[in-house]
Structure formats: C-alpha cells, structure tokens
Motif scaffolding. Structure first.
Motif, PDB file in Angstrom:
ATOM      1  N   ALA A 266      -5.648   1.515   1.059  1.00  0.00           N
ATOM      2  CA  ALA A 266      -5.185   2.080  -0.218  1.00  0.00           C
ATOM      3  C   ALA A 266      -5.344   1.074  -1.360  1.00  0.00           C
ATOM      4  O   ALA A 266      -5.409   1.462  -2.528  1.00  0.00           O
ATOM      5  N   ALA A 267      -5.403  -0.212  -1.009  1.00  0.00           N
ATOM      6  CA  ALA A 267      -5.542  -1.250  -2.056  1.00  0.00           C
ATOM      7  C   ALA A 267      -7.003  -1.481  -2.440  1.00  0.00           C
ATOM      8  O   ALA A 267      -7.281  -2.186  -3.409  1.00  0.00           O
ATOM      9  N   VAL A 268      -7.938  -0.920  -1.672  1.00  0.00           N
ATOM     10  CA  VAL A 268      -9.366  -1.226  -1.908  1.00  0.00           C
ATOM     11  C   VAL A 268      -9.902  -0.457  -3.113  1.00  0.00           C
ATOM     12  O   VAL A 268      -9.860   0.778  -3.151  1.00  0.00           O
ATOM     13  N   ARG A 269     -10.364  -1.202  -4.092  1.00  0.00           N
ATOM     14  CA  ARG A 269     -11.134  -0.632  -5.204  1.00  0.00           C
ATOM     15  C   ARG A 269     -11.790  -1.786  -5.952  1.00  0.00           C
ATOM     16  O   ARG A 269     -11.360  -2.941  -5.816  1.00  0.00           O
ATOM     17  N   PRO A 270     -12.822  -1.514  -6.731  1.00  0.00           N
ATOM     18  CA  PRO A 270     -13.513  -2.607  -7.411  1.00  0.00           C
ATOM     19  C   PRO A 270     -12.569  -3.382  -8.321  1.00  0.00           C
ATOM     20  O   PRO A 270     -11.688  -2.804  -8.952  1.00  0.00           O
ATOM     21  N   GLY A 271     -12.741  -4.698  -8.338  1.00  0.00           N
ATOM     22  CA  GLY A 271     -11.949  -5.555  -9.218  1.00  0.00           C
ATOM     23  C   GLY A 271     -10.699  -6.117  -8.570  1.00  0.00           C
ATOM     24  O   GLY A 271     -10.096  -7.057  -9.091  1.00  0.00           O
ATOM     25  N   VAL A 272     -10.294  -5.564  -7.433  1.00  0.00           N
ATOM     26  CA  VAL A 272      -9.076  -6.035  -6.773  1.00  0.00           C
ATOM     27  C   VAL A 272      -9.376  -7.341  -6.016  1.00  0.00           C
ATOM     28  O   VAL A 272     -10.333  -7.396  -5.252  1.00  0.00           O
ATOM     29  N   PRO A 273      -8.569  -8.405  -6.221  1.00  0.00           N
ATOM     30  CA  PRO A 273      -8.804  -9.635  -5.456  1.00  0.00           C
ATOM     31  C   PRO A 273      -8.627  -9.373  -3.955  1.00  0.00           C
ATOM     32  O   PRO A 273      -7.724  -8.623  -3.554  1.00  0.00           O
ATOM     33  N   GLY A 274      -9.467 -10.006  -3.145  1.00  0.00           N
ATOM     34  CA  GLY A 274      -9.400  -9.816  -1.690  1.00  0.00           C
ATOM     35  C   GLY A 274      -8.005 -10.002  -1.135  1.00  0.00           C
ATOM     36  O   GLY A 274      -7.577  -9.284  -0.228  1.00  0.00           O
ATOM     37  N   LYS A 275      -7.249 -10.953  -1.703  1.00  0.00           N
ATOM     38  CA  LYS A 275      -5.906 -11.244  -1.173  1.00  0.00           C
ATOM     39  C   LYS A 275      -4.989 -10.021  -1.252  1.00  0.00           C
ATOM     40  O   LYS A 275      -4.085  -9.860  -0.437  1.00  0.00           O
ATOM     41  N   GLU A 276      -5.228  -9.149  -2.239  1.00  0.00           N
ATOM     42  CA  GLU A 276      -4.339  -7.980  -2.359  1.00  0.00           C
ATOM     43  C   GLU A 276      -4.527  -7.008  -1.201  1.00  0.00           C
ATOM     44  O   GLU A 276      -3.580  -6.352  -0.763  1.00  0.00           O
ATOM     45  N   VAL A 277      -5.745  -6.917  -0.699  1.00  0.00           N
ATOM     46  CA  VAL A 277      -5.998  -6.044   0.456  1.00  0.00           C
ATOM     47  C   VAL A 277      -5.322  -6.649   1.685  1.00  0.00           C
ATOM     48  O   VAL A 277      -4.622  -5.968   2.445  1.00  0.00           O
ATOM     49  N   HIS A 278      -5.516  -7.961   1.845  1.00  0.00           N
ATOM     50  CA  HIS A 278      -4.879  -8.649   2.975  1.00  0.00           C
ATOM     51  C   HIS A 278      -3.357  -8.475   2.906  1.00  0.00           C
ATOM     52  O   HIS A 278      -2.708  -8.098   3.893  1.00  0.00           O
ATOM     53  N   ASN A 279      -2.814  -8.771   1.725  1.00  0.00           N
ATOM     54  CA  ASN A 279      -1.352  -8.800   1.614  1.00  0.00           C
ATOM     55  C   ASN A 279      -0.726  -7.411   1.760  1.00  0.00           C
ATOM     56  O   ASN A 279       0.415  -7.288   2.201  1.00  0.00           O
ATOM     57  N   ALA A 280      -1.500  -6.372   1.417  1.00  0.00           N
ATOM     58  CA  ALA A 280      -0.979  -5.008   1.611  1.00  0.00           C
ATOM     59  C   ALA A 280      -0.738  -4.757   3.095  1.00  0.00           C
ATOM     60  O   ALA A 280       0.292  -4.183   3.488  1.00  0.00           O
ATOM     61  N   ALA A 281      -1.665  -5.202   3.945  1.00  0.00           N
ATOM     62  CA  ALA A 281      -1.489  -5.037   5.397  1.00  0.00           C
ATOM     63  C   ALA A 281      -0.376  -5.948   5.902  1.00  0.00           C
ATOM     64  O   ALA A 281       0.486  -5.529   6.697  1.00  0.00           O
ATOM     65  N   LEU A 282      -0.395  -7.178   5.406  1.00  0.00           N
ATOM     66  CA  LEU A 282       0.597  -8.169   5.861  1.00  0.00           C
ATOM     67  C   LEU A 282       2.028  -7.702   5.582  1.00  0.00           C
ATOM     68  O   LEU A 282       2.920  -7.849   6.421  1.00  0.00           O
ATOM     69  N   GLN A 283       2.214  -7.110   4.395  1.00  0.00           N
ATOM     70  CA  GLN A 283       3.570  -6.667   4.028  1.00  0.00           C
ATOM     71  C   GLN A 283       4.103  -5.641   5.012  1.00  0.00           C
ATOM     72  O   GLN A 283       5.267  -5.669   5.380  1.00  0.00           O
ATOM     73  N   VAL A 284       3.233  -4.730   5.438  1.00  0.00           N
ATOM     74  CA  VAL A 284       3.678  -3.695   6.395  1.00  0.00           C
ATOM     75  C   VAL A 284       4.083  -4.360   7.707  1.00  0.00           C
ATOM     76  O   VAL A 284       5.130  -4.049   8.290  1.00  0.00           O
ATOM     77  N   ILE A 285       3.248  -5.296   8.165  1.00  0.00           N
ATOM     78  CA  ILE A 285       3.541  -5.935   9.458  1.00  0.00           C
ATOM     79  C   ILE A 285       4.780  -6.826   9.343  1.00  0.00           C
ATOM     80  O   ILE A 285       5.661  -6.809  10.215  1.00  0.00           O
ATOM     81  N   ASP A 286       4.885  -7.548   8.235  1.00  0.00           N
ATOM     82  CA  ASP A 286       6.023  -8.456   8.094  1.00  0.00           C
ATOM     83  C   ASP A 286       7.335  -7.729   7.786  1.00  0.00           C
ATOM     84  O   ASP A 286       8.416  -8.310   7.916  1.00  0.00           O
ATOM     85  N   ALA A 287       7.236  -6.441   7.405  1.00  0.00           N
ATOM     86  CA  ALA A 287       8.468  -5.657   7.216  1.00  0.00           C
ATOM     87  C   ALA A 287       8.898  -5.025   8.542  1.00  0.00           C
ATOM     88  O   ALA A 287       9.957  -4.411   8.632  1.00  0.00           O
ATOM     89  N   SER A 288       8.076  -5.146   9.582  1.00  0.00           N
ATOM     90  CA  SER A 288       8.410  -4.548  10.879  1.00  0.00           C
ATOM     91  C   SER A 288       9.052  -5.618  11.776  1.00  0.00           C
ATOM     92  O   SER A 288       9.189  -6.781  11.364  1.00  0.00           O
ATOM     93  N   ARG A 289       9.382  -5.235  13.001  1.00  0.00           N
ATOM     94  CA  ARG A 289       9.972  -6.269  13.871  1.00  0.00           C
ATOM     95  C   ARG A 289       8.925  -7.212  14.437  1.00  0.00           C
ATOM     96  O   ARG A 289       9.233  -8.108  15.212  1.00  0.00           O
ATOM     97  N   TRP A 290       7.655  -7.040  14.009  1.00  0.00           N
ATOM     98  CA  TRP A 290       6.607  -7.961  14.477  1.00  0.00           C
ATOM     99  C   TRP A 290       6.163  -8.915  13.372  1.00  0.00           C
ATOM    100  O   TRP A 290       5.019  -9.334  13.313  1.00  0.00           O
ATOM    101  N   LYS A 291       7.112  -9.251  12.517  1.00  0.00           N
ATOM    102  CA  LYS A 291       6.857 -10.216  11.433  1.00  0.00           C
ATOM    103  C   LYS A 291       6.187 -11.473  12.003  1.00  0.00           C
ATOM    104  O   LYS A 291       6.625 -11.998  13.030  1.00  0.00           O
ATOM    105  N   GLY A 292       5.126 -11.905  11.328  1.00  0.00           N
ATOM    106  CA  GLY A 292       4.457 -13.141  11.740  1.00  0.00           C
ATOM    107  C   GLY A 292       3.416 -12.946  12.828  1.00  0.00           C
ATOM    108  O   GLY A 292       2.773 -13.898  13.257  1.00  0.00           O
TER     109      GLY A 292
END
Ligand code: GLY
Ligand code: MN
Ligand code: MN
Length: 368
Positions: A266-292
C-alpha cells in the motif's frame, strides 16, 4: 542498444570517452554486458563491450557465441561485433581505446584480474567508475524488460501453485527443491535465478537457508523461495505453507506476514523513499507479538540478476521510480520453530504498482 548506452551516459558526469565492460569466466560475467548487448543466451566469457557517448557499441565476442552475436547485431544498426580469440582480445581492446583517454569501468562487476590486465595494457589511460550510473540505468525497466520479468514471474507462480500437490510425508528439502526446479524448466525457464531455498520446520527460521536431506513431517511449516530465469531476466518468489494438522500459532504468523506485505504494498508509489515501504511492513510485525522477528530488508530490485543492485531497508532514502521492478518480502522467523516469508515481484506504476507474480499468498494447510 543505443537507448541504453545513452541512458548510462546521461547519468555520468563528467562523461568518459567510453564505458568498458569486460566479462571474466562464468560466473564472473557482468550482466550489464547483456544489458547493452541484448542476446538471449550464451556465456560470452572473456567478451568485452565498449559503449561510446554517441550510443554506438563495439562488442568483442568470444568465437563460441559468434552466431548468436552476429544474429543480435543484425537487428541493431548501432552494434558492431568483432569476433576475437582470447589471445587477440588485448590487441582488439587497444584498437578501440585511445592511449590517453578516460574510460569508465563497472567497478561492481569487473574482476580485479581484468583491471590489472587493462592497467598494464593501457598505462596512460585514466580509469573511472560507471557502476552507479549503470546500476541506476538498469533499475528502471523498459516495457520490453517488464514483459520478460513478467514471464519469469509467471513461471515461478506456476510452480508456486503446484507446490501443495508435491508435499508428502518423507519428501526431503532437496527432493522438493529439485522437483520445483525441474518444473520451472518445464514451464519455460532457462534455469533457476538463484539457489532454491526449501526449508522445513525450524529451518524456516533462517532466511537464506540451503536445503538438505531433511524429510518433511506432519506439523512442519514450509518456506519455499525460488525463481526462474527467462531470457536472462529473473524472478524471485517465496511461498510458505503448513503441512499437517493446524498450527494456530503458524496461522497467526502467516496472517501477520500477509498483513505486513499488504501494508508495504500500500506504501508503494513513485517518489516514496524505500524506507517507507520497509517501515510499513515492519510496523505491522512490530505491533504483533512477533516484534523484532523481521531481520532483513523488505525488498530489492530485480532484473538481469535476482539482487539487481539496490535494496531497501529502514534507512534507505532512495525513492521508488516508475518502471522499477522490486520484491516485497516480509517475514517472521522463530528460531527452533519455523518461519513464514511471503515474497512477490511487482513493478512500480504511475499510480502505485502492478503484481508480476500471481500465485496465492494466503495461509494454506496441506493435509499430511
Ligand atoms: N531469494 C533471496 C531473496 O529473496 O532475496
Ligand atoms: Mn527470494
Ligand atoms: Mn528476494
């Protein structure tokens, strides 16, 4: 390929007198050689490409691929093929490069052996590095390249759909990997684009695991990460399954990785820094009980090689651009238990992205 030569020169400042790409012996072949000289097959060991600022390309071809080389040049008026034996290559290079010129090399792929040879051959030449320009030129794909990537991805997807039917108690990781590679070939691949990963049970917790003779047993989670080459273009797909009785935890892990991948997409579109795509996935995982439990970057460029010169992680500022082909591959890894990774290949479009891979991604239990 005049357009590609010009694309590289446009990214070079100052401009060299030529860009020189030189292949050593397989696997030390510079895939950028095949970016400029588009031949569907052949090793071209020891071959050299000299790209000029006006878009013209000289190719010193090994005699072992002479027919393929001439056939390709026949369709491209801007390519001149010279077939030379190994012991004639140095003289031919000397004829193409002026002694006092400035020439750019691909530092990322040229072997040190070739560099020493070139320095000795042309001691007055100034050598510069074109690798960043080459990497950037290769990162945004032409429609023709996207169609080749789509075909490679479709071969991977076909096999992804077939994996559940191959799972049975006792099949080993190596046997399943061999069957998947055979099937990619049957679907039109010229080979695998990297060493196939098949990981059963606890092995799935290691993202770059290599398959062994471990047999599949009921209760195992399964991670299959594989890809095809089609006319030199690579795919890279991961599908995760569960074998045998339901494992409530692994289902939840799978659903979390799925949600992380959806958030990244959902974060992928032209102009978006690569880190935002990574961090969108990371936030979901780190908000779950499998943080880290996500321990790698969420994706990378894909093209003539599977790791095509660029990847994105939590700090990558480089923006996505229209035409980039990338993977989106979050995972959760539970040492001693198993892992889940879901990986797809996509291409960035003006308003978002388009899938290249098409196999189902949802949690799938295969009865033992
Ligand atoms: N197959 C290695 C990766 O997914 O990057
Ligand atoms: Mn992969
Ligand atoms: Mn990948």
């Amino acid at each position: 390929m005049k357009q590609r030569v010009e694309k590289i020169f446009a990214l070079l400042d100052p401009k060299p007198d030529a860009v020189v790409l030189a292949n050593a012996v397989d696997p030390h072949l510079d895939q950028s050689f095949f970016y400029l000289f588009e031949v569907p097959a052949g090793l071209f060991e020891g071959s050299v490409a000299v790209a000029h600022p006006d878009g013209e390309l000289d190719v010193l071809s090994s005699p072992l691929e002479a027919e393929t080389a001439f056939e390709a040049a026949k369709h491209d008026p801007h390519v001149k093929v010279h077939v030379v034996n190994r012991d004639e290559t140095e003289d031919a290079v000397k004829q193409l490069l002026a002694p006092g010129g400035t020439y750019a090399l691909n530092h990322r792929e040229l072997t040190h052996g070739w560099f020493v040879q070139l320095e000795k051959l042309l001691p007055q030449v100034k050598w510069t590095d074109a690798s960043d320009a080459i990497r950037k030129a290769r990162a945004t794909k032409e429609p023709h390249e996207i169609e080749l990537l789509r075909k490679a991805a479709e071969i991977g997807s076909e096999v992804g759909r077939e994996i559940p039917g191959l799972l049975k108690t006792g099949i080993t990781e190596l046997e399943l990997a061999a069957e998947m590679e055979y099937r990619m070939g049957r679907h039109g691949a010229s080979g695998r684009s990297f060493s196939t990963i098949v990981a059963f049970g606890p092995h799935g917790a290691e993202p770059h695991y290599s398959p062994r003779d471990t047999p599949l047993k009921p209760g195992d989670s399964i991670v299959c990460d594989f890809g095809a080459y089609y006319r030199r273009y690579a795919s890279d797909i991961t599908r995760s399954f569960h074998f045998g009785p339901r494992d409530a935890e692994m289902k939840e892990v799978h659903d979390t990785v799925f949600a992380a991948q959806e958030a990244a997409l959902a974060a992928v579109r032209p102009g978006v820094p690569g880190k935002e795509v990574h961090n969108a996935a990371l936030q979901v995982i780190d908000a779950s009980r499998w943080k880290g439990r996500l321990n790698h970057g969420v994706g990378h460029s894909i093209g003539l090689v599977v790791h095509d010169g660029w990847g994105y992680g939590p700090k990558v500022e480089d923006p996505l651009e229209v035409g980039m082909a990338i993977t989106v591959e979050p995972g959760i890894y539970l040492p001693g238990h198993g892992g889940v990774r879901i990986e797809d290949d996509i291409v960035v479009t003006p308003d978002g992205y388009e899938f290249l891979t098409t196999a189902p991604r949802e949690y799938r239990e295969v009865p033992a």
